[in-house]
Design an enzyme around this catalytic site. Structure first.
Site, PDB file in Angstrom:
ATOM      1  N   GLU A  33       0.815  -1.219   0.000  1.00 42.78           N
ATOM      2  CA  GLU A  33       0.000   0.000   0.000  1.00 42.78           C
ATOM      3  C   GLU A  33       0.847   1.267   0.000  1.00 42.78           C
ATOM      4  O   GLU A  33       0.513   2.239  -0.668  1.00 42.78           O
ATOM      5  CB  GLU A  33      -0.962   0.004   1.190  1.00 42.78           C
ATOM      6  CG  GLU A  33      -2.080  -1.025   1.078  1.00 42.78           C
ATOM      7  CD  GLU A  33      -2.967  -0.838  -0.145  1.00 42.78           C
ATOM      8  OE1 GLU A  33      -2.998   0.278  -0.696  1.00 42.78           O
ATOM      9  OE2 GLU A  33      -3.606  -1.810  -0.571  1.00 42.78           O
ATOM     10  N   TYR A 116      -6.768   6.579   3.710  1.00 39.44           N
ATOM     11  CA  TYR A 116      -6.865   5.543   2.682  1.00 39.44           C
ATOM     12  C   TYR A 116      -6.128   4.272   3.112  1.00 39.44           C
ATOM     13  O   TYR A 116      -6.682   3.161   3.090  1.00 39.44           O
ATOM     14  CB  TYR A 116      -6.311   6.021   1.326  1.00 39.44           C
ATOM     15  CG  TYR A 116      -6.031   4.823   0.462  1.00 39.44           C
ATOM     16  CD1 TYR A 116      -7.078   4.164  -0.181  1.00 39.44           C
ATOM     17  CD2 TYR A 116      -4.759   4.269   0.396  1.00 39.44           C
ATOM     18  CE1 TYR A 116      -6.856   2.996  -0.895  1.00 39.44           C
ATOM     19  CE2 TYR A 116      -4.527   3.106  -0.312  1.00 39.44           C
ATOM     20  CZ  TYR A 116      -5.574   2.478  -0.950  1.00 39.44           C
ATOM     21  OH  TYR A 116      -5.359   1.315  -1.625  1.00 39.44           O
ATOM     22  N   ASP A 134      -9.687   6.198  -2.687  1.00 41.56           N
ATOM     23  CA  ASP A 134      -8.490   6.612  -3.422  1.00 41.56           C
ATOM     24  C   ASP A 134      -8.943   7.261  -4.727  1.00 41.56           C
ATOM     25  O   ASP A 134     -10.138   7.501  -4.929  1.00 41.56           O
ATOM     26  CB  ASP A 134      -7.582   5.409  -3.677  1.00 41.56           C
ATOM     27  CG  ASP A 134      -8.147   4.486  -4.735  1.00 41.56           C
ATOM     28  OD1 ASP A 134      -9.375   4.508  -4.955  1.00 41.56           O
ATOM     29  OD2 ASP A 134      -7.379   3.727  -5.350  1.00 41.56           O
TER      30      ASP A 134
END
Length: 347
Positions: A33, A116, A134
DNA sequence: AACACGGGGTT
DNA sequence: AACCCAGTGTT
């Protein structure tokens, strides 16, 4: 079927085979991520493998040195991600005994993890019902519901987060989050979305009103600063004079060459007259007449010239040091510097 | 609320 | 050249 169910059905038929989707290990998901923040899957994937191999666990990561992390990160951009990763790995090692948190409320406290990423890690690793928002999600929701509030205004951010929460399938948040992002990336693309094969087009406001081109709305405030970098390359072929950059500017804590920044583009004869050049000694001369390299960053355009000097300076300025040419591959260099040095020393 | 922070792909 | 990418941190 509601929107979420449609997206999940589409996802099950069309998803890409991505390595970080094969695990629920919060550490591995965190790696992916952070690497994928503002970064395309194709660009980030090689870095994901590199980091996962070098640091199989957060304990391994926590033991790394910043120079090593930045060197691994070289070329990916937004280097604060790498620096924050090390801080977070060290904190997780110390305060969580090396067990990576999986809950949103814990994750959000960590450096480099915002709303996020906390939602992504918590949902993917422990199926916590947090909706990711996102760039993909903004686009899908703005189009499907016909929301023209700017996605980068505080009001818009709140609004889209709320919509995302409402749409989230609370029974299978991980699957839902993967599905809506994949759908945005593969089908509901920024330009030329594939509405012709879209399973939810009949419910999509933007499709029905022919507004996909105008949604999502984004406020743009791009001010690009122009900067002029005059780098000095000084080497006898064995050693080269390098500089370690500090904090508070681009490329923090990375390595470049002795630099003279000017307010405008100047030629070598003018450069020689600058007081900053005195540190290089008396009667110096350039050995080349370098081209101007334009290097584009988000808020800056750099016009870079690499000047080759004919002799080493008598004394070194703060941050300067000599290193063996063979050691250059161990230093984290900004892309433009790396390309020139690679070319100059014929790597 | 605005800005800083990279590098690269697409249109 | 404009836009955007599995955004976050600082002021």
């Amino acid at each position: 079927m509601d929107l979420s169910a449609e997206l999940i059905a589409w996802y099950n038929d069309n998803k890409r085979d991505l390595p970080w989707r094969k695990t629920t290990d919060a550490y591995i998901i965190w790696l992916s991520e952070i690497i994928l923040q503002q970064t395309r899957v194709e660009q980030g994937t090689p870095y994901f493998y590199r980091f996962a191999e070098k640091y199989p666990t957060v304990t391994d990561f926590a033991a790394a040195h910043e120079d090593e992390v930045l060197r691994l990160w070289q070329g990916l951009g937004y280097y604060s991600r790498g620096r924050n990763m090390l801080k977070t790995a060290q904190l997780v090692q110390q305060q969580y005994s090396g067990v990576f948190p999986v809950k949103y409320n814990e994750l959000i406290k960590l450096k480099g993890i915002g709303e996020y990423t906390a939602a992504a890690i918590s949902s993917f690793s422990s199926n916590e019902a947090k909706a990711v928002v996102d760039g993909n999600v903004y686009r899908v929701l703005a189009r499907y519901f016909g929301v023209d509030e700017p996605i980068n205004s505080p009001k818009g951010k709140k609004m889209f987060q709320q919509i995302a929460n409402d749409v989230l399938d609370k029974a299978r948040p991980a699957l839902h989050n993967q599905a809506i992002m994949e759908f945005g990336a593969m089908l509901c693309k920024p330009k030329k979305p594939a509405c012709g094969i879209c399973p939810v087009r009949l419910g999509c406001v933007a499709f029905k009103t022919n507004a996909t081109t105008y949604l999502p709305v984004k406020i743009k405030t791009v001010k690009v600063r122009k900067r002029y970098f005059n780098y000095m390359l000084i080497s006898d072929g064995k050693e080269v004079l390098m500089n370690k950059r500090g904090e508070g500017d681009i490329w923090a804590n990375m390595y470049d060459l002795p630099l003279i920044e000017t307010t405008e583009l100047i030629e070598q004869n003018e450069l020689l007259k600058l007081p900053q050049m005195k540190v290089f000694g008396e009667n110096i001369a350039f050995k080349n007449n370098p081209a101007i390299i334009k290097h584009v960053l988000t808020h800056q355009q750099l016009f870079i010239r690499f000047h080759v000097l004919d002799k080493f300076p008598d004394k070194l300025q703060s941050g300067w040091f000599y290193t063996d040419v063979n050691n250059l591959e161990n230093l984290a260099l900004p892309k433009a510097i790396f390309i020139f040095i690679k070319y100059f020393f014929n790597f």
